[in-house]
Design an enzyme around this catalytic site. Sequence first.
Site, PDB file in Angstrom:
ATOM      1  N   LYS A   1     -66.209  27.196  50.408  1.00  0.00           N
ATOM      2  CA  LYS A   1     -67.335  25.916  48.991  1.00  0.00           C
ATOM      3  C   LYS A   1     -68.438  26.289  49.028  1.00  0.00           C
ATOM      4  O   LYS A   1     -69.095  27.595  48.270  1.00  0.00           O
ATOM      5  CB  LYS A   1     -66.931  24.583  49.637  1.00  0.00           C
ATOM      6  CG  LYS A   1     -65.288  24.344  49.759  1.00  0.00           C
ATOM      7  CD  LYS A   1     -64.549  23.163  49.063  1.00  0.00           C
ATOM      8  CE  LYS A   1     -63.244  23.320  49.073  1.00  0.00           C
ATOM      9  NZ  LYS A   1     -62.106  23.626  48.940  1.00  0.00           N
TER      10      LYS A   1
ATOM     11  N   SER B   1     -62.886  14.473  48.649  1.00  0.00           N
ATOM     12  CA  SER B   1     -62.969  15.881  47.596  1.00  0.00           C
ATOM     13  C   SER B   1     -63.211  15.253  46.527  1.00  0.00           C
ATOM     14  O   SER B   1     -63.191  16.257  45.419  1.00  0.00           O
ATOM     15  CB  SER B   1     -61.784  16.969  47.843  1.00  0.00           C
ATOM     16  OG  SER B   1     -60.322  16.517  48.328  1.00  0.00           O
TER      17      SER B   1
ATOM     18  N   HIS C   1     -66.678  19.985  51.580  1.00  0.00           N
ATOM     19  CA  HIS C   1     -67.343  19.218  50.900  1.00  0.00           C
ATOM     20  C   HIS C   1     -69.231  19.035  51.394  1.00  0.00           C
ATOM     21  O   HIS C   1     -69.398  18.781  49.592  1.00  0.00           O
ATOM     22  CB  HIS C   1     -66.992  18.177  49.588  1.00  0.00           C
ATOM     23  CG  HIS C   1     -65.206  19.037  49.365  1.00  0.00           C
ATOM     24  ND1 HIS C   1     -65.892  19.835  47.994  1.00  0.00           N
ATOM     25  CD2 HIS C   1     -64.417  19.252  49.576  1.00  0.00           C
ATOM     26  CE1 HIS C   1     -64.212  20.574  47.703  1.00  0.00           C
ATOM     27  NE2 HIS C   1     -63.259  19.711  48.954  1.00  0.00           N
TER      28      HIS C   1
END
Length: 386
Positions: A240, A182, A210
């Site tokens: 995300k 990350s 991610h």
Amino acid sequence: MKSLDLFANSKLAELDAQHLRRVLAETAREDGIWINRGGRRLLSFSCNDYLNLTHHSTVKEAAIAAIERHGTGAGASRHITGNHLLYEVLEGRLARLKETEAACIFGSGYLANAGIIPALIGEGDLLLIDELSHACLWAGAQLSRGRALTFRHNDVVHVAELLEANRKAHQHALIVTDGVFSMDGDLAPLNELAALAQTHDAWLMSDDAHGLGVIGGGRGSVFADGKKATVDLQMGTLSKALGSYGGYLCASKPVIDLIKTRARTLIYSTGLPPASVAAAIAALDVIAADPELAARPLAKAQSFTRATNLPLAQSPIVAIVLGDAVAALEASQILEREGFLAVAIRPPTVPAGTARLRLAFTANHSDEDIARLARLVRERILPMAA
Ligand SMILES: Cc1ncc(COP(=O)(O)O)c(C=O)c1O
């Protein structure tokens, strides 16, 4: 003054002295890339909204429709009355996308990691964790009471050594890593880790917070090489690239059944608001309908790293390591004066001495803005890193 306040003040003074105090900045997000903060409109390179789906019309409409149909909250944990019908749809969609038998949605990615690891690992078990893993993987590791050993970042030789030396003395073993790191943006060597896991009868868990929506054609870092790496536990978040909120685990049916009956952060926490689940389903639809979309954030990040001579981006995240916290704060301010938001990342989020700017590229960042940012970084920020 009460001793509690004295304690808080002395802790705050310590943090101030090290430039490590954090304060919340009120931020109004406009459209997925523009934000308003402190009376200024800034182009954000700090949001994890990689596909800008938080503001996508069909995703918003799905969330609104879910509120109209199911209400604003789940009303209870999933095991009581909070398991509204959208869960089954989303779990089915994620399991298909990740090529697993089943999936389980949690209240957040943090809750997922804090629940999954202790449900599988306990006293007498071994846990090997990458030194740069996300804070919530560490939280899960600590809650598990297993013996946690840290391996050097992405160092499969070190993992092999630790397994050779320690595996036999423990009943079960779990290898834990971010899929996309990350704060650095690099990918874990999942195929190599999977081979080691197989040789040593260990389980492999990756956190793909991610990766979902932006790596491996949108299917995540487990698919980064075009075919699926053998990862037993594919964890991730809806918060995300999917522009929503919530966490998930994709795994075999027995594992998911066990997690649903044993993970304390699932059992003892209220279910997600229906709107969050509906938004995530709609986001998956948007991604499926536009095969080019998922590739855009990485392509943008790579155009930036090419223009700045930084190592080629492996994900939409690009780190510019500056060293101490003051330098990172100063770099962030330089960019802010030019209209860009790039929040400084300081310890303990990253190891001491590696404070940095962490840039997150999204589908809607324009090539012109990226070129302007690259010029500024080349001329003003990279000399600070040298
Ligand atoms: C790698 C990683 N795992 C887990 C999380 C936690 O996910 P969530 O924000 O859904 O709690 C994050 C984000 O904050 C993350 O970066």
